[in-house]
Design an enzyme around this catalytic site. Structure first.
Site, PDB file in Angstrom:
ATOM      1  CG  HIS A 290      -0.862   0.149   2.584  1.00  0.00           C
ATOM      2  ND1 HIS A 290      -0.381   1.806   3.042  1.00  0.00           N
ATOM      3  CD2 HIS A 290       0.040  -0.779   3.425  1.00  0.00           C
ATOM      4  CE1 HIS A 290      -0.011   0.971   4.330  1.00  0.00           C
ATOM      5  NE2 HIS A 290      -0.407  -0.359   4.685  1.00  0.00           N
TER       6      HIS A 290
ATOM      7  CG  ASP B 134       2.155   0.164   7.801  1.00  0.00           C
ATOM      8  OD1 ASP B 134       1.989   0.331   6.728  1.00  0.00           O
ATOM      9  OD2 ASP B 134       1.045   0.932   8.861  1.00  0.00           O
TER      10      ASP B 134
ATOM     11  CD  GLU C  42      -3.185  -1.639   5.014  1.00  0.00           C
ATOM     12  OE1 GLU C  42      -2.922  -2.559   5.862  1.00  0.00           O
ATOM     13  OE2 GLU C  42      -3.093  -0.451   5.179  1.00  0.00           O
ATOM     14  CD  GLU C  43      -1.843   2.454   7.021  1.00  0.00           C
ATOM     15  OE1 GLU C  43      -2.698   1.941   8.470  1.00  0.00           O
ATOM     16  OE2 GLU C  43      -1.221   2.254   7.589  1.00  0.00           O
TER      17      GLU C  43
ATOM     18  CG  HIS D 291       0.120   3.152  12.582  1.00  0.00           C
ATOM     19  ND1 HIS D 291      -0.904   2.784  12.184  1.00  0.00           N
ATOM     20  CD2 HIS D 291       0.792   1.990  11.806  1.00  0.00           C
ATOM     21  CE1 HIS D 291      -1.409   2.261  11.395  1.00  0.00           C
ATOM     22  NE2 HIS D 291      -0.610   1.434  10.640  1.00  0.00           N
TER      23      HIS D 291
HETATM   24 ZN    ZN Z   1       0.583  -1.361   6.636  1.00  0.00          ZN
END
Ligand code: ZN
Length: 355
Positions: A63, A176, A208-209, A322
């Protein structure tokens, strides 16, 4: 390793909050073009690179979006209230510097709250919630904010660039899942000019998140025979995490997901695990089997597409996910790319094409 480091720096330092991935997708499109037969961008914004082969259709997905915030209200004094785009741990955003992507260009914002000095004893002990924070861009009032190009719906991302640390570690924002994007790209670079039996479908997914959205539509459109998601995962090799809670460590090779969200996300099919594990074993690539209690990945959406698509996840153990200080080992990233490249090469021995 310098190439890989440069690639990660390039991808991590651009901004792409969920729904606003164009900086990342432009970079990915340019990066994939010399590696694939064709690169397109679909309706939702997913970047799709294809390289034809005779064998099974192997989708590799990572992603492109990162967690960010979206302005939901501008007050009379020009301060911004914001909604989270993705899963923030509220304590990590307070006191951060943000890049505000205004209609007239980038602005610097800072995340403030009521000063602790003015709180009573009890309140000072409590973590401040994201909804009680605000962003300050230096605007004089709401009209000034509007004149600066900031309005309801304006998005902002963490202001942070990648930095090198000791022992091959790097830290930055958005690893990420730009680490996943880079793993995918580096795997394809390894296969450039080589004979590859599989048809390769490389996808940079959007959103995606905020609900695994791009993975769902791209998997539906591409209808692959098997899918591999390149992601980050949570290691437990730092204080306050017990080994029996998370046994993965950084520097010990990529993770191979067995199940996530305690099985509510994906339970990776045995055939996929056999493919990935035997491929890693044959190539001498170390790996760590991963079972996560929380969190899901694009693989969750992909494996439930159409009548079901076998899917797996290869991940880079990344500390402090995150947050603006995500941290990983470049060696893990490199080994993850090796594993994905080898898995693409061996896919025809494990999966048949249905067309
Ligand atoms: Zn991810």
């Amino acid at each position: 390793m310098d190439d890989l480091k440069g690639l990660l720096r390039a991808f991590a330092d651009v901004a792409g909050p969920s729904g606003f991935e164009s900086e990342v997708s432009d970079l990915l499109r340019r990066t994939l073009e010399p590696l694939m037969d064709e690169v397109t961008v679909d309706v939702l914004g997913n970047v799709v690179g294809t390289r034809a082969g005779e064998g099974p259709r192997v989708m590799v997905a990572a992603h492109m979006d990162e967690i960010g915030v979206m302005v939901r209200y501008v007050d009379d004094q020009g301060f911004l209230r914001f909604a989270p785009l993705g899963g923030w741990f509220d304590q990590t955003i307070l006191g951060q510097r943000m890049v505000v992507h205004g209609a007239k260009g980038r602005l610097v914002g800072v995340i403030g709250s009521k000063p602790p000095h003015l709180m009573d004893e009890e309140d000072r002990k409590k973590p401040i919630k994201l909804r009680d924070m605000f962003m300050d861009i230096g605007a004089k009032d709401a009209a000034d904010a509007a004149a600066l190009g900031v309005d309801v719906g304006t998005v902002a991302t963490m202001e942070r660039s990648m930095a090198e640390m000791a022992n091959g570690y790097v830290t930055g924002k958005a690893f990420d899942d730009r680490a996943g994007v880079v793993m995918m790209v580096a795997a394809l670079q390894r296969l450039q000019g080589k004979e590859v039996p599989a048809t390769m479908l490389a996808v940079g997914t959007v959103q995606e998140e905020v609900g695994l959205k791009g993975a769902r539509t791209s998997a539906f459109g591409l209808d692959p025979d098997v899918a591999l998601v390149a992601e980050t995962t949570i290691p437990g090799d730092h204080p306050e995490v017990k080994k029996e809670q998370v046994h993965l460590e950084t520097g010990k090779g990529p993770g191979i997901t067995v199940a996530d969200a305690d099985g509510r996300g994906i339970i990776v099919p045995r055939g996929v695990l056999t493919w990935l594990r035997s491929t890693a074993d044959d190539a001498g690539i170390p790996y760590q089997l991963d079972i996560l209690s929380g969190g899901t990945t694009d693989a969750t959406a992909i494996h439930l597409t159409k009548s079901g698509i076998p899917a797996g996840v290869v991940s880079v153990p990344t500390r402090y996910l995150h947050s603006p200080i995500e941290m990983l080992s470049l060696d893990d990233l490199d080994k993850g790319a090796q594993l994905i490249a080898q898995a693409i090469l061996s896919a025809h021995r494990h999966f048949r094409t249905t067309r």
